[in-house]
Design an enzyme around this catalytic site. Sequence first.
Site, short mmCIF file in Angstrom:
data_model
loop_
_atom_site.label_atom_id
_atom_site.label_comp_id
_atom_site.label_asym_id
_atom_site.label_seq_id
_atom_site.Cartn_x
_atom_site.Cartn_y
_atom_site.Cartn_z
N LYS A 89 -13.59 2.40 -7.04
CA LYS A 89 -12.37 1.78 -5.79
C LYS A 89 -13.40 1.70 -4.67
O LYS A 89 -14.16 2.46 -4.22
CB LYS A 89 -11.33 2.93 -6.01
CG LYS A 89 -10.21 2.51 -5.06
CD LYS A 89 -9.17 3.67 -5.14
CE LYS A 89 -7.95 3.63 -4.37
NZ LYS A 89 -6.92 4.74 -4.45
N SER A 138 -2.52 3.40 -5.75
CA SER A 138 -3.29 2.32 -4.94
C SER A 138 -4.55 1.61 -5.79
O SER A 138 -5.07 1.02 -5.28
CB SER A 138 -3.35 2.85 -3.57
OG SER A 138 -4.28 3.98 -3.69
N SER A 164 -2.27 7.97 -7.22
CA SER A 164 -2.88 6.53 -7.01
C SER A 164 -3.77 6.19 -8.31
O SER A 164 -4.21 5.08 -8.50
CB SER A 164 -3.58 6.41 -6.02
OG SER A 164 -3.01 5.90 -4.81
N1 GLN Z 1 1.60 6.02 -3.06
C1 GLN Z 1 1.43 7.45 -2.23
C2 GLN Z 1 1.01 6.88 -0.51
O1 GLN Z 1 1.31 5.72 -0.65
C3 GLN Z 1 -0.06 7.96 -2.67
C4 GLN Z 1 -1.01 7.14 -2.60
C5 GLN Z 1 -2.26 7.52 -3.11
O2 GLN Z 1 -2.31 8.41 -4.04
N2 GLN Z 1 -3.64 7.20 -2.82
O3 GLN Z 1 0.55 7.51 0.15
#
Ligand code: GLN
Length: 526
Positions: free
Chosen positions: A78, A168, A192
């Site tokens: 990532k 994400s 994520s």
């Molecule tokens: N969806 C959550 C956020 O927007 C978690 C994102 C993540 O785990 N990086 O912060």
Amino acid sequence: MNVLRLSIAEVSRALREGQLSPTELCRKCLNRIKRTRHLNAYITVTEEAAMKQAEEAEMRLQNGTPKGPLDGIPFAVKDNFCTENILTTCASKMLGGYVPPFNATVVQKLLDQGAVLVGKTNLDEFAMGAGSTDGAFGPVRNPWSDAETYRQHGGPEAQTDWVITGGSSGGSAAAVASLSSFFSLGSDTGGSTRNPGALCGLVAVKPTYGLLSRHGLIPLVNSMDVPGIMARTARDAATVLGILQGQDMLDATTIPSLPGQPDLPEDFDIKQITVGIPQEYHAPGLSPEVLGQWCRVAGLFEEAGVQVKPVSLPHTQFSIVCYHVLCCCEVASNMARFDGLEYGHRSPVASSTEALYAATRHEGFNHVVRRRILSGNYFLLKQNYERYFVKAQQVRRLIADDFSKVFGSGVDVLLTPTTLSDAASYRDFMQEDNRTRSAQEDVFTQPANMAGLPAVTLPTALSSRGLPIGLQLIGRPLQDRKLLAVAHWMEQRLGFPHIRFHGDHQEQETTSTTEEREEGTTAVGA
Ligand code: GLN
């Protein structure tokens, strides 16, 4: 048989037995990346460096001195992990042109083992999101949008009707699901890694907080972030976890490696464990199909003689709102370093230092990041601090205590859904704003981050739309390997990994060079 569909364990054997060379394998993955470019899974493809790493692995294998099970195996990372001499963007204009002078510890560990880095993957800007739709390089498309199964089940009629990967870490999930890498790294702050893992049909691990070093992972919420692992099987995930775990002098929150062998035990006795079903996870919006899978798998455990019992985690409902406060507070402080002076983007507007800061941050961050910074600074105002930040920390403790009580009552593993439903179409997903979407997507994944617990998602079936459905296992701190052993047991019974998406029709449509055609033919015949 298309070798790109193999697990790490299988392809590693093929490399050792000389049925395939690391350079051939790397070339196939790079070709595959080119042919699946429409997925937008990668921000940077590290072709030259990858081929060089593959050549080095080839020498070692030829000399009979492979470094370990990952030697010569292509993987993706990532793009919020720092990589030496490789552009690192966090899918943000803010980091435009930033090339770190060092590798994140987890990346370095993989390279030290001879794994071959093929590219950096797409994400929501600074990992803020749950769809991989909110990054500066555009949304990631779920490879299952191209799957024959999805098309047969009433798949895309219009171009806009492709499905999201979740987020994400959607690029990392798409990379493994579309067969251009054998495993990948994501980050997991609220789900994520598990969310896109589930929506793309993968095994995805959120390790115990501190078991894997965060050094070089560009922070979102330091107190919750963990590097995550995506792979095709639980065994593969355990192999990677075994290599990545352990204390790091560069991350003071790390803890020593798990005792024992990194491999999953062959003789794991499933009857030893007690499975808890948290009743609060039967949440509004849970799709009947996901509920059906949840019941089915609970039934499988019972049939195998495992004790399955309902449990309660009463503060679950506060997790998302509590996360929102804590996340914004940490974001406000973390993002302060991006001021146009040290990293990446710098606005040409420089009439004063303040003007430079303001213009750089306005131009560099997207509206999601800006809004979280604003909210965080609001929560941290002197008059609000007790009311929001301190209160949220107290609620976080209650959420963690819920888990401790349940695990203290003899439950070893919690079985829950990972997501409310299968992957949404891009069109439907974009109806809501980023915050609402995250609140919906993270309901089942987020509490484990609050409590620092290990959690694993694994695919259990395809939905009636022909898309993967995942279930989640949450365990006690440091029981990561036990979770993977349970996941492995489930895999054996469910047989899902053998479906391993390969998007055959796509290869037929777009193969061009001889090399690509050859690979496409093998794939179609597989
Ligand atoms: N969806 C959550 C956020 O927007 C978690 C994102 C993540 O785990 N990086 O912060």
